[in-house]
Design an enzyme around this catalytic site. Sequence first.
Site, PDB file in Angstrom:
ATOM      1  CB  CYS A  73      -0.966  -0.004   1.168  1.00  0.00           C
ATOM      2  SG  CYS A  73      -0.202  -0.425   2.725  1.00  0.00           S
ATOM      3  CG  HIS A 122      15.390   1.964  -2.679  1.00  0.00           C
ATOM      4  ND1 HIS A 122      14.898   3.158  -2.225  1.00  0.00           N
ATOM      5  CD2 HIS A 122      14.312   1.200  -2.982  1.00  0.00           C
ATOM      6  CE1 HIS A 122      13.583   3.123  -2.254  1.00  0.00           C
ATOM      7  NE2 HIS A 122      13.195   1.934  -2.715  1.00  0.00           N
ATOM      8  CD  GLN A 139       2.221  -4.977   9.497  1.00  0.00           C
ATOM      9  OE1 GLN A 139       2.581  -3.817   9.352  1.00  0.00           O
ATOM     10  NE2 GLN A 139       1.435  -5.368  10.461  1.00  0.00           N
TER      11      GLN A 139
END
Lengths: 447, 281
Positions: A73, A122, A139
């Site tokens: 998300c 990254h 998560q």
Amino acid sequence: MGDLPSGRYLISHDREGDEHKAMLDIVLTGLNHTTAPVELREKLAFNSEESAGAIEFLKAQPGIREVLLFSTCNRVEVLMTADNGQDAVEIAKKHISQVKNTPLDVFETNLYIHHGQEAVRHIFRVAASLDSMVIGEPQILGQIKEAFRTAVLKKASGVILNRLFHRAFNVAKRVRTETGIGDSAVSISYAAIELAKKIFGDLENRTVLLVGAGEMAELAVEHLIRNRVGDIFVANRTFERGVELASRFSGKAIRFEEIPSALETVDIIISSTGSPTVVISREMVKSAIRTRRNRALFFIDIAVPRDIDPEINRLNNCYVYDIDDLKGVIDGNVETRSKEAIKAERIVDEAVIRFEKWMEGLHIVPTIVDLRDKMKAMAAMELEKTMGSSLKHLSEKEKMAVARMSEALLNKILHDPIQFLKNGGCHRDESVYLSLVRVLFNLDGTD
Amino acid sequence: MNMDALHGAVAVLYVMSTLFYGVYLFKQKDGLQKAGLALMAGGFVFHTLFILTECVSIGYLPVYNLRLTLSMAAWSSAAVYFWIRYRYRIKVMGIYAAPLVACVYIISLNFPEIPAHAAELFKSVWLVVHVITVFIGEASLAMACGAGILYLIQEHGIKSKKRGFFYSRLPSLEQLDATGYAGIVIGFTAFTVGLIVGLVYAKLVWHRFASWDPKEIWSGISWLVYAALLHERIAVGWRGRRAAIMAIIGFVVLMFSFLGVTFLMGGHHGGFTQWQIPYKP
């Protein structure tokens, strides 16, 4: 190779004096919560079938060797190893635009592109939850593992991505165990869950009552569901609205008047109504305590003005936290967390340097040099041992002859393997054999 | 076997264990806690060895003076801690158990070795059962007291919203409460069995169940405290803060009946807890 941009990993095909050189670039493009608003992230999010399809498509493109797609998300990212990173990025961008039915110019400015070392850094930072909206939230690692599994199943992950992700998992584990970054909550709903865990231990099968509605309260309920709580009850002044909310959490709607009896069974109460007066009074709770047989009650009061009488906190085994209390928890945590983030970045730096070394090792020339050096060192040591003991009696000339013989032997043995490596092992991806040779002869020392 | 060296080894291991648990409290590195546990286990093995050799050489349980009784108390506390550690996985209980075991053991070494004078009294199997159950019971109740103390610290942190040093270091209230409750159930059961066996043995030896000896009276009082606590828990669900406070009060009363009575009141249990060398004209 001196004119190439720094930070790029290059692997040269040093084909028998042939000037042809192929470069292998690790490249990442995507957007996250800092570069794109939620509307755009929603629009571009890939579900699991779409990801699998995209991986298959990109893998089939000439020049793209390895692909991994990562969509949560908070971010959508594509990581590739390719002969030409820039071309690969263009292909990936077009494909995203096509699949998601969104013109490229809508999201192009939100994209970041990282090459080589920066892409590696990254990935490490994302896995270690340093790039998350809530730094240290746990998560992300599971989501990355899932994305990596998909890439592996699609056979889209090769030597480099396999290594990169195993390193990334290792970095994430180190950051978690060696720094306190995941120890403390930095969002209201997280802070509330942390507290609930300190009171109830396991949240499994604890029942929840949501009074009123509101974004923060609903977020907290979602966190609780993730912690596998039991029944969820929703009380709202307008019963219809309550029914609607309850169906979202697959809970049960109750009437506002039923709150006192609900207090006899529920464990966690989250309240967020617009009521100007207290919704749950001390007396209500006090009369429920006996039927509850003194089991603990945890009130999370997100409403302003407050819904829950603060006096309830003085009752035995009842705990009331209002929005200010929760903010107090967070403020303390943010401070410790930013200190811990410095430590975490150091761990990431170390890992990036080590990965870079490993990538350099995948060049053909250094591998051949390392291989020769290792064999030579072994031969020299054995020679010295033998000359010093059983062949002590030989003359200098004879000793030289033995040494020459050992060197000739070494060259003969290494000739075929080195030729094989120089030819790229007749494999599309020569890094496969380079890395195999490095492991087989233990050229990087035991890891 | 050189007994002094054995005592020294046990004491050193228990103290080292305490140190490791102490550092663990601050540093929160899992290795420290594991080392603390291992050292305590090492001390426990030597300690067991000592008790066994003593049993073999005198033919009955070595509990005929305060030195040996305290040593036995330390031993049973360690044993019960190991059980709780594995059953409830509360690592942090070590910060309570290790110093407790080490202190009791070291205090025991400071009492003189007084030979038994009524050896016949110690040779009955009734007495062995009485002593073992009472000690296991007392050790469990000691752990319950520790869990109660930790509970109150954690509860204070959460209630006052100050949290502080212990908040992240202690487990959840629920876990501490469950551990304390388990300690009380087991401790109370063992203690009850121990008292009954003691009464029966008293009947056999002195031909009466109770002689209103101070130790009997105080043991009865502590038994009543725990009985009340358990009754309230089962009847109306006394848990959390009240249960923790009661567990601590119960243990204080129990300690008084174990030690306070010995020093202040005397009585027929004096044989187990002799601590002054009898005056010989």
